[in-house]
Design a protein around this motif. Structure first.
Motif, short mmCIF file in Angstrom:
data_model
loop_
_atom_site.label_atom_id
_atom_site.label_comp_id
_atom_site.label_asym_id
_atom_site.label_seq_id
_atom_site.Cartn_x
_atom_site.Cartn_y
_atom_site.Cartn_z
N ALA A 41 33.86 55.96 15.33
CA ALA A 41 33.11 57.16 15.70
C ALA A 41 31.76 57.17 14.98
CB ALA A 41 33.91 58.42 15.36
N ALA A 42 31.76 56.80 13.71
CA ALA A 42 30.52 56.75 12.94
C ALA A 42 29.57 55.71 13.53
CB ALA A 42 30.83 56.43 11.48
N LEU A 43 30.09 54.55 13.87
CA LEU A 43 29.27 53.49 14.46
C LEU A 43 28.62 53.98 15.75
CD1 LEU A 43 28.47 50.41 14.57
CD2 LEU A 43 30.50 50.15 16.00
N LEU A 44 29.39 54.62 16.60
CA LEU A 44 28.86 55.12 17.86
C LEU A 44 27.80 56.20 17.67
CD1 LEU A 44 32.20 55.27 19.87
CD2 LEU A 44 30.29 53.69 20.26
N ALA A 45 27.96 57.00 16.61
CA ALA A 45 27.00 58.07 16.34
C ALA A 45 25.79 57.58 15.56
CB ALA A 45 27.69 59.20 15.58
N GLY A 46 25.87 56.36 15.02
CA GLY A 46 24.75 55.82 14.25
C GLY A 46 24.65 56.41 12.85
N ILE A 47 25.80 56.80 12.29
CA ILE A 47 25.82 57.32 10.92
C ILE A 47 26.78 56.47 10.10
CG2 ILE A 47 25.22 59.67 11.59
CD1 ILE A 47 28.18 60.43 11.29
N SER A 48 26.72 56.60 8.79
CA SER A 48 27.61 55.79 7.96
C SER A 48 29.04 56.31 8.06
CB SER A 48 27.16 55.81 6.50
OG SER A 48 27.43 57.06 5.91
N ALA A 49 29.98 55.41 7.88
CA ALA A 49 31.39 55.80 7.91
C ALA A 49 31.70 56.77 6.77
CB ALA A 49 32.28 54.55 7.82
N ASP A 50 31.04 56.58 5.63
CA ASP A 50 31.25 57.49 4.50
C ASP A 50 30.79 58.90 4.83
OD1 ASP A 50 31.90 58.05 1.66
OD2 ASP A 50 29.73 58.37 1.53
N TYR A 51 29.64 59.02 5.49
CA TYR A 51 29.13 60.34 5.85
C TYR A 51 30.06 61.00 6.88
CZ TYR A 51 25.95 64.05 7.29
OH TYR A 51 25.40 65.27 7.59
N TYR A 52 30.52 60.23 7.85
CA TYR A 52 31.44 60.78 8.84
C TYR A 52 32.72 61.27 8.15
CZ TYR A 52 34.29 61.53 12.89
OH TYR A 52 35.10 62.14 13.82
N LEU A 53 33.22 60.49 7.22
CA LEU A 53 34.42 60.88 6.46
C LEU A 53 34.18 62.19 5.73
CD1 LEU A 53 37.27 60.25 5.34
CD2 LEU A 53 36.13 58.97 3.53
N ARG A 54 33.02 62.33 5.09
CA ARG A 54 32.71 63.58 4.38
C ARG A 54 32.67 64.76 5.34
NH1 ARG A 54 28.29 60.67 1.91
NH2 ARG A 54 26.89 62.19 2.85
N LEU A 55 32.14 64.56 6.54
CA LEU A 55 32.12 65.64 7.53
C LEU A 55 33.54 66.04 7.94
CD1 LEU A 55 29.21 64.50 9.87
CD2 LEU A 55 29.21 66.47 8.33
N GLU A 56 34.37 65.05 8.21
CA GLU A 56 35.74 65.35 8.63
C GLU A 56 36.56 65.99 7.52
OE1 GLU A 56 38.56 62.72 10.45
OE2 GLU A 56 37.29 62.52 12.22
N GLN A 57 36.29 65.61 6.29
CA GLN A 57 37.05 66.16 5.18
C GLN A 57 36.49 67.48 4.68
OE1 GLN A 57 37.12 62.99 2.28
NE2 GLN A 57 38.95 62.08 3.19
N GLY A 58 35.39 67.92 5.24
CA GLY A 58 34.82 69.20 4.84
C GLY A 58 34.01 69.14 3.56
N ARG A 59 33.65 67.94 3.12
CA ARG A 59 32.84 67.81 1.91
C ARG A 59 31.36 67.92 2.21
NH1 ARG A 59 33.73 62.65 -0.70
NH2 ARG A 59 34.56 61.87 1.25
N ASP A 60 30.98 67.85 3.47
CA ASP A 60 29.60 68.09 3.91
C ASP A 60 29.71 68.90 5.19
OD1 ASP A 60 27.01 68.05 4.92
OD2 ASP A 60 26.60 66.07 4.08
N ARG A 61 29.31 70.13 5.13
CA ARG A 61 29.52 71.04 6.26
C ARG A 61 28.25 71.39 7.02
NH1 ARG A 61 34.69 74.26 5.07
NH2 ARG A 61 35.54 73.05 3.37
N HIS A 62 27.12 70.78 6.67
CA HIS A 62 25.87 71.16 7.31
C HIS A 62 25.07 69.94 7.76
CE1 HIS A 62 26.72 75.17 5.95
NE2 HIS A 62 26.88 74.71 4.74
#
Length: 127
Positions: A41-62
């Motif tokens: 999903a991160a690859l398709l969106a062009g973002i890092s896998a770590d950032y995607y993980l943070r979004l899914e885990q609620g560690r980055d909400r904005h």
């Protein structure tokens, strides 16, 4: 109990609805979870896998508007689902209740008004 929050839960639910073949990715081996892997999903969106993980885990909400739009494309969201994703990423701030204007009791106004040579008395005469 999940601490991911609504944004993370929505991303996870939508990611699980899309298979790798739906987006042109090869399905390598067994998958422990349905749908796309986070890394895919991160690859398709062009973002890092770590950032995607943070979004899914609620560690980055904005996330930025550009990231939300990229996620909507990667997860193949229709207009309504994309609008919902934008709403989760940018919740409307709660409106503050209007504070009632403060009134000086008549007795206090009279007391301060009786002080002829003070700055307070001159400011009350203007209000």
């Amino acid at each position: 109990m999940s601490t991911a929050g609504p944004l993370g839960e929505y991303l996870r639910a939508r990611r699980e609805l899309i298979g790798p073949g739906d987006v042109g990715l090869p399905a390598h081996g067994r998958r422990r979870v349905p749908g796309l892997r986070r890394e895919e999903a991160a690859l398709l969106a062009g973002i890092s896998a770590d950032y995607y993980l943070r979004l899914e885990q609620g560690r980055d909400r904005h996330p930025s508007t550009q990231v939300v739009e990229a996620l909507a494309r990667a997860l193949m969201l229709d207009a309504d689902a994309a609008a919902h994703l934008h709403g989760l990423a940018r919740p409307v701030p709660a409106r503050r209740a209007a504070r009632p204007s403060e009134r000086v009791p008549v007795g206090i106004r009279q007391l301060v008004g009786s002080w002829a040579e003070t700055p307070a008395s001159s400011s009350l005469s203007r209000s």
